[in-house]
Design a protein around this motif. Structure first.
Motif, PDB file in Angstrom:
ATOM      1  N   THR A  73      -5.100  -4.918  -2.606  1.00 40.31           N
ATOM      2  CA  THR A  73      -5.859  -4.405  -3.745  1.00 40.31           C
ATOM      3  C   THR A  73      -5.614  -2.911  -3.926  1.00 40.31           C
ATOM      4  O   THR A  73      -5.427  -2.435  -5.045  1.00 40.31           O
ATOM      5  CB  THR A  73      -7.359  -4.686  -3.561  1.00 40.31           C
ATOM      6  N   ARG A  74      -5.594  -2.157  -2.820  1.00 43.85           N
ATOM      7  CA  ARG A  74      -5.332  -0.712  -2.923  1.00 43.85           C
ATOM      8  C   ARG A  74      -3.949  -0.444  -3.497  1.00 43.85           C
ATOM      9  O   ARG A  74      -3.778   0.424  -4.349  1.00 43.85           O
ATOM     10  CB  ARG A  74      -5.461  -0.056  -1.550  1.00 43.85           C
ATOM     11  N   GLY A  75      -2.953  -1.194  -3.020  1.00 42.57           N
ATOM     12  CA  GLY A  75      -1.602  -1.005  -3.530  1.00 42.57           C
ATOM     13  C   GLY A  75      -1.472  -1.404  -4.983  1.00 42.57           C
ATOM     14  O   GLY A  75      -0.790  -0.737  -5.772  1.00 42.57           O
ATOM     15  N   ALA A  76      -2.129  -2.502  -5.368  1.00 41.94           N
ATOM     16  CA  ALA A  76      -2.044  -2.983  -6.748  1.00 41.94           C
ATOM     17  C   ALA A  76      -2.696  -2.003  -7.715  1.00 41.94           C
ATOM     18  O   ALA A  76      -2.140  -1.702  -8.779  1.00 41.94           O
ATOM     19  CB  ALA A  76      -2.702  -4.353  -6.870  1.00 41.94           C
ATOM     20  N   THR A  77      -3.865  -1.511  -7.368  1.00 47.19           N
ATOM     21  CA  THR A  77      -4.536  -0.566  -8.267  1.00 47.19           C
ATOM     22  C   THR A  77      -3.784   0.758  -8.339  1.00 47.19           C
ATOM     23  O   THR A  77      -3.813   1.427  -9.365  1.00 47.19           O
ATOM     24  CB  THR A  77      -5.994  -0.330  -7.831  1.00 47.19           C
ATOM     25  N   ALA A  78      -3.075   1.116  -7.268  1.00 51.58           N
ATOM     26  CA  ALA A  78      -2.318   2.377  -7.283  1.00 51.58           C
ATOM     27  C   ALA A  78      -1.119   2.314  -8.236  1.00 51.58           C
ATOM     28  O   ALA A  78      -0.707   3.338  -8.779  1.00 51.58           O
ATOM     29  CB  ALA A  78      -1.832   2.712  -5.870  1.00 51.58           C
ATOM     30  N   GLN A 133       0.826  -1.200   0.000  1.00 50.65           N
ATOM     31  CA  GLN A 133       0.000   0.000   0.000  1.00 50.65           C
ATOM     32  C   GLN A 133       0.871   1.265   0.000  1.00 50.65           C
ATOM     33  O   GLN A 133       0.605   2.218  -0.725  1.00 50.65           O
ATOM     34  CB  GLN A 133      -0.926   0.013   1.202  1.00 50.65           C
ATOM     35  N   HIS A 134       1.935   1.269   0.801  1.00 53.13           N
ATOM     36  CA  HIS A 134       2.831   2.430   0.843  1.00 53.13           C
ATOM     37  C   HIS A 134       3.542   2.640  -0.497  1.00 53.13           C
ATOM     38  O   HIS A 134       3.729   3.778  -0.931  1.00 53.13           O
ATOM     39  CB  HIS A 134       3.853   2.288   1.968  1.00 53.13           C
ATOM     40  N   LEU A 135       3.931   1.551  -1.144  1.00 56.41           N
ATOM     41  CA  LEU A 135       4.566   1.654  -2.453  1.00 56.41           C
ATOM     42  C   LEU A 135       3.613   2.292  -3.456  1.00 56.41           C
ATOM     43  O   LEU A 135       3.995   3.196  -4.209  1.00 56.41           O
ATOM     44  CB  LEU A 135       5.002   0.268  -2.939  1.00 56.41           C
ATOM     45  N   GLN A 164       5.350  -2.419 -10.166  1.00 54.03           N
ATOM     46  CA  GLN A 164       4.398  -3.495 -10.466  1.00 54.03           C
ATOM     47  C   GLN A 164       5.016  -4.861 -10.192  1.00 54.03           C
ATOM     48  O   GLN A 164       4.353  -5.749  -9.637  1.00 54.03           O
ATOM     49  CB  GLN A 164       3.936  -3.400 -11.919  1.00 54.03           C
ATOM     50  N   GLU A 165       6.280  -5.039 -10.554  1.00 53.50           N
ATOM     51  CA  GLU A 165       6.952  -6.309 -10.288  1.00 53.50           C
ATOM     52  C   GLU A 165       7.092  -6.560  -8.791  1.00 53.50           C
ATOM     53  O   GLU A 165       6.946  -7.693  -8.326  1.00 53.50           O
ATOM     54  CB  GLU A 165       8.323  -6.335 -10.970  1.00 53.50           C
ATOM     55  N   ALA A 166       7.369  -5.506  -8.025  1.00 54.04           N
ATOM     56  CA  ALA A 166       7.478  -5.654  -6.568  1.00 54.04           C
ATOM     57  C   ALA A 166       6.137  -6.053  -5.964  1.00 54.04           C
ATOM     58  O   ALA A 166       6.069  -6.918  -5.073  1.00 54.04           O
ATOM     59  CB  ALA A 166       7.974  -4.353  -5.947  1.00 54.04           C
ATOM     60  N   VAL A 167       5.049  -5.452  -6.446  1.00 49.94           N
ATOM     61  CA  VAL A 167       3.715  -5.798  -5.945  1.00 49.94           C
ATOM     62  C   VAL A 167       3.368  -7.236  -6.312  1.00 49.94           C
ATOM     63  O   VAL A 167       2.828  -7.983  -5.486  1.00 49.94           O
ATOM     64  CB  VAL A 167       2.657  -4.807  -6.488  1.00 49.94           C
ATOM     65  N   GLU A 168       3.677  -7.644  -7.531  1.00 47.92           N
ATOM     66  CA  GLU A 168       3.388  -9.026  -7.940  1.00 47.92           C
ATOM     67  C   GLU A 168       4.205 -10.027  -7.125  1.00 47.92           C
ATOM     68  O   GLU A 168       3.700 -11.088  -6.751  1.00 47.92           O
ATOM     69  CB  GLU A 168       3.648  -9.197  -9.438  1.00 47.92           C
ATOM     70  N   ALA A 169       5.458  -9.713  -6.820  1.00 45.54           N
ATOM     71  CA  ALA A 169       6.283 -10.601  -5.994  1.00 45.54           C
ATOM     72  C   ALA A 169       5.726 -10.694  -4.579  1.00 45.54           C
ATOM     73  O   ALA A 169       5.679 -11.787  -3.985  1.00 45.54           O
ATOM     74  CB  ALA A 169       7.726 -10.097  -5.955  1.00 45.54           C
ATOM     75  N   ALA A 170       5.256  -9.575  -4.031  1.00 47.39           N
ATOM     76  CA  ALA A 170       4.646  -9.590  -2.698  1.00 47.39           C
ATOM     77  C   ALA A 170       3.356 -10.411  -2.712  1.00 47.39           C
ATOM     78  O   ALA A 170       3.058 -11.141  -1.754  1.00 47.39           O
ATOM     79  CB  ALA A 170       4.369  -8.168  -2.233  1.00 47.39           C
ATOM     80  N   GLY A 201      -1.183   0.484 -10.984  1.00 43.88           N
ATOM     81  CA  GLY A 201      -1.692   0.206 -12.327  1.00 43.88           C
ATOM     82  C   GLY A 201      -1.985  -1.254 -12.605  1.00 43.88           C
ATOM     83  O   GLY A 201      -2.160  -1.641 -13.756  1.00 43.88           O
ATOM     84  N   LEU A 202      -2.039  -2.101 -11.569  1.00 44.32           N
ATOM     85  CA  LEU A 202      -2.389  -3.506 -11.758  1.00 44.32           C
ATOM     86  C   LEU A 202      -3.883  -3.703 -11.480  1.00 44.32           C
ATOM     87  O   LEU A 202      -4.487  -2.916 -10.751  1.00 44.32           O
ATOM     88  CB  LEU A 202      -1.576  -4.386 -10.803  1.00 44.32           C
ATOM     89  N   PRO A 203      -4.474  -4.771 -12.022  1.00 44.84           N
ATOM     90  CA  PRO A 203      -5.870  -5.044 -11.680  1.00 44.84           C
ATOM     91  C   PRO A 203      -5.975  -5.490 -10.213  1.00 44.84           C
ATOM     92  O   PRO A 203      -5.004  -5.965  -9.640  1.00 44.84           O
ATOM     93  CB  PRO A 203      -6.254  -6.189 -12.644  1.00 44.84           C
ATOM     94  N   PRO A 204      -7.152  -5.327  -9.606  1.00 50.06           N
ATOM     95  CA  PRO A 204      -7.299  -5.740  -8.197  1.00 50.06           C
ATOM     96  C   PRO A 204      -7.126  -7.240  -8.021  1.00 50.06           C
ATOM     97  O   PRO A 204      -7.420  -8.023  -8.918  1.00 50.06           O
ATOM     98  CB  PRO A 204      -8.733  -5.323  -7.842  1.00 50.06           C
ATOM     99  N   PHE A 205      -6.606  -7.617  -6.869  1.00 54.43           N
ATOM    100  CA  PHE A 205      -6.397  -9.043  -6.564  1.00 54.43           C
ATOM    101  C   PHE A 205      -7.669  -9.667  -6.084  1.00 54.43           C
ATOM    102  O   PHE A 205      -8.488  -9.100  -5.475  1.00 54.43           O
ATOM    103  CB  PHE A 205      -5.319  -9.213  -5.509  1.00 54.43           C
TER     104      PHE A 205
END
Length: 171
Positions: free
Chosen positions: A160-165, A101-103, A127-133, A167-171
């Motif tokens: 979900t908030r971090g992913a959409t921020a 979320q912070h990212l 985006q890669e960091a969020v996907e790895a998390a 530019g990724l689709p929600p989890f």
């Protein structure tokens, strides 16, 4: 003969395991407040992790099963464990979710205040960091007892908030 084992521990709460499938036994367990736990692969009584075993609450269930000819084994362990693997896993997930979320919030703020400094490469790295998390979170969620924890809703909301921020689709 189908045996029902009702076990209680401070880590997983009160669980009921059946030695074989039987529709009436499953319906009876559900009548007495048990729910199916996919991660434990057993029936669990919600809200029993933090309390000692309640003999009165489950006495009616054990009497009913025994009266119908089904043996019941009760195993009670009210000792507080040195380490709680479920709570530790949920804490680890919450840390990951807050980091995601912070990212996302930092990337959004940079896009608003310094749009020229945000490159496509930086967005891709975020985006890669969020996907790895997310992959790590799915691994942790597979541990027994974690999926049903009440904090999991908050974990996936933050992811979900971090992913959409970023530019990724929600989890």
């Amino acid at each position: 003969m189908i045996t029902t084992t009702i076990a209680h521990s401070k880590v997983y709460g009160t669980t009921a395991r059946l030695s074989d499938h039987h529709g009436w036994l499953k319906a009876t367990l559900r009548q007495h407040g048990f729910e199916w736990s996919h991660s434990l692969k057993a029936f669990t009584a919600p809200g029993t992790r933090t309390w000692p075993f309640d003999h009165y609450k489950f006495a009616k269930l054990t009497r009913e099963l025994r009266r119908c000819g089904f043996p019941v084994k009760v195993i009670i362990n009210n000792a507080r464990p040195d380490v709680d693997p479920v709570a530790d896993a949920v804490t680890e997930l919450l840390d990951l979710a807050y980091a995601v979320q912070h990212l996302g919030a930092a990337l959004n703020e940079d896009l608003l205040t310094r749009p020229g400094r945000v490159t496509v490469d930086r967005v891709r790295q975020a985006q890669e960091a969020v996907e790895a998390a997310y992959v790590k979170a799915e691994e942790i969620e597979q541990r027994p007892g974690v999926y049903e924890h009440p904090e999991m809703g908050n974990v996936w909301y933050l992811f979900t908030r971090g992913a959409t921020a970023v530019g990724l689709p929600p989890f």
